[in-house]
Design a protein around this motif. Sequence first.
Motif, short mmCIF file in Angstrom:
data_model
loop_
_atom_site.label_atom_id
_atom_site.label_comp_id
_atom_site.label_asym_id
_atom_site.label_seq_id
_atom_site.Cartn_x
_atom_site.Cartn_y
_atom_site.Cartn_z
N TRP A 100 37.00 51.19 41.01
CA TRP A 100 37.03 52.19 39.95
C TRP A 100 35.62 52.43 39.41
O TRP A 100 35.19 53.58 39.23
CB TRP A 100 37.95 51.74 38.81
N GLN A 101 34.88 51.36 39.14
CA GLN A 101 33.55 51.51 38.56
C GLN A 101 32.56 52.14 39.54
O GLN A 101 31.67 52.89 39.13
CB GLN A 101 33.03 50.16 38.07
N LEU A 102 32.73 51.85 40.81
CA LEU A 102 31.79 52.39 41.80
C LEU A 102 31.95 53.90 41.99
O LEU A 102 31.02 54.58 42.43
CB LEU A 102 31.99 51.68 43.15
N ILE A 103 33.13 54.44 41.64
CA ILE A 103 33.33 55.89 41.77
C ILE A 103 32.37 56.65 40.87
O ILE A 103 31.82 57.70 41.26
CB ILE A 103 34.80 56.26 41.43
N ASN A 158 44.56 36.29 43.16
CA ASN A 158 44.76 37.18 42.00
C ASN A 158 43.42 37.68 41.46
O ASN A 158 43.28 38.86 41.11
CB ASN A 158 45.52 36.44 40.90
N VAL A 159 42.44 36.79 41.39
CA VAL A 159 41.11 37.18 40.94
C VAL A 159 40.52 38.22 41.88
O VAL A 159 39.93 39.23 41.45
CB VAL A 159 40.18 35.95 40.84
N ILE A 160 40.66 38.01 43.18
CA ILE A 160 40.11 38.93 44.18
C ILE A 160 40.76 40.30 44.08
O ILE A 160 40.08 41.34 44.10
CB ILE A 160 40.28 38.35 45.60
N GLU A 161 42.08 40.33 43.95
CA GLU A 161 42.79 41.61 43.89
C GLU A 161 42.40 42.40 42.64
O GLU A 161 42.09 43.60 42.72
CB GLU A 161 44.29 41.36 43.90
N ILE A 162 42.41 41.74 41.49
CA ILE A 162 42.07 42.42 40.24
C ILE A 162 40.60 42.87 40.26
O ILE A 162 40.28 44.00 39.89
CB ILE A 162 42.33 41.49 39.04
N PHE A 165 33.11 55.74 23.70
CA PHE A 165 34.15 56.02 24.69
C PHE A 165 34.91 54.77 25.13
O PHE A 165 36.13 54.76 25.21
CB PHE A 165 33.54 56.71 25.92
N PHE A 166 34.19 53.67 25.40
CA PHE A 166 34.85 52.49 25.96
C PHE A 166 35.85 51.88 24.97
O PHE A 166 36.98 51.53 25.36
CB PHE A 166 33.81 51.43 26.34
N GLY A 184 44.85 50.09 33.49
CA GLY A 184 44.07 50.67 32.42
C GLY A 184 42.83 49.87 32.10
O GLY A 184 41.77 50.42 31.79
N VAL A 185 42.95 48.52 32.17
CA VAL A 185 41.79 47.65 31.97
C VAL A 185 40.80 47.85 33.10
O VAL A 185 39.58 47.95 32.88
CB VAL A 185 42.22 46.17 31.91
N GLU A 186 41.30 47.95 34.33
CA GLU A 186 40.44 48.06 35.51
C GLU A 186 39.65 49.37 35.55
O GLU A 186 38.50 49.40 35.98
CB GLU A 186 41.29 47.94 36.78
N MET A 187 40.25 50.46 35.08
CA MET A 187 39.60 51.77 35.20
C MET A 187 38.87 52.20 33.93
O MET A 187 38.23 53.25 33.91
CB MET A 187 40.65 52.83 35.56
N CYS A 188 38.92 51.40 32.88
CA CYS A 188 38.39 51.80 31.58
C CYS A 188 36.90 52.11 31.64
O CYS A 188 36.44 53.13 31.11
CB CYS A 188 38.67 50.71 30.55
N GLN A 189 36.10 51.24 32.27
CA GLN A 189 34.66 51.45 32.30
C GLN A 189 34.29 52.72 33.07
O GLN A 189 33.37 53.44 32.68
CB GLN A 189 33.97 50.24 32.94
#
Length: 453
Positions: A364-367, A353-357, A402-403, A418-423
């Motif tokens: 998302w952040q690397l984009i 679960n930790v790995i997937e999240i 923004f954050f 939404g948590v994953e892509m917020c940054q």
Amino acid sequence: MKRTTQDKHKMMTTAPIPKLIASLAIPTIISMLVTSFYVMVDTYFVGKINTQSTAAVGISFSVMAIVQAFGFFFGHGSGNFISRRLGAKDYDSAEKMASTGFFYAFASGLIIAIAGNVFLTPICISLGSTETILPYSENYLGTVLLGAPFMASSLVLNNQMRFQGNAIYAMIGIIVGAVINIGLDPILIFTMKMGVRGAAWSTVISQICSFMVLMYMDSKGTNIKIRFRNFTPSLTYLKEITYGGIPSLSRQGLVSLSTIMMNVAAGAYGDAAIAGMSIVTRICMFINSFVIGFGQGFQPVCGFNYGAGLYTRVKEGFWFSVKTGVVFLTVCSILGYIYAPEVVSWFRKDDMNVIEIGANALRWQLITIPLGAWVILCNMMLQTIRIPGRALILSSARQGLFFIPLIIVLPLYLGLKGVEMCQAAADFCSFLLAIPLTVPVLRRFSKDTIKTQ
């Protein structure tokens, strides 16, 4: 002393920009990478204990960000002033500011350490600790706060030496502390069976050792020596520290607040979500440390040449640093996106679960991470040349303006995604904001250069 300082002035205002920035940036890049690496090593070893310990370290990061905020506030505030005064050959004011910034930082760290331990339990709960995480966060945070005075004042010494163009001395102090931390982690955590408290003690011991080495390094070369008789707690110096340091205080303070809000938002999806987001924060911190280190190599060049009225050299250094940062972050973004699950699994391979999240959040952040080079360098330039209003707005944007709204709104509609892509969303908005804040300043440099000629 004065003659060697004048030689430094000549080098900073006449040497070719790419070579000069590279020579100053290499030690700061190494310092930043080593610092970020030992934070990652902490996370790696703590991850061997359990998921709750990993989450506890992530939760405690927001308090340590406050300590860093005051360290950067006094370090950047005094350092910016020192570089401009050295550029203008005002050595007496630079010496007084160096000691003033140092003693202010040590006192602020001491206050945080005492207050943090007095109110330890309510602080851990407010940071997002669940019932299962709370015992671990209390053990870790209560111990690591003991090093707050040494951390804050070490950041001042580090930044002051860097702004004087003597980054190699600062690098030695940082590396010594990091090596000690990395060596002590497995010994205290596993051999002495201290668990997460062992990770905290290794951090405290390494910070004290780093502080002692930095104090010794400060007495070498052309560094301005820290002397209590030069401590000048006047309103004038405090105002200069505020103008130069408030963007850093705001930025790091908002890092703390945004981390708390992210942990609370992630906590709704379990301990694995907090642990996964904590790991991604460490990874991105490590990647960004290159650009931050490169920008820190640019800052003394910027300060010296701005103080000397050489605006063309300021612009040249700025664009050289931006281009280098964008290229580096783009390469890291591509590689990290491809191997995201493997990278996250280094820290917690036993919890899928930790790995997937973590992998989803990392991608998302690397984009948007290459856009960060522009934002970071814009903020550093505005802060160094003393345009505090624009620097404050930009430094507050990524983790605050923004954050914070995004971490409230996006999870409501997109859940965990939404948590994953917020940054990433906050980074993109910050990039857009940096354009109108910085481009007029760059244009003004061209006009000022023509007037000077």
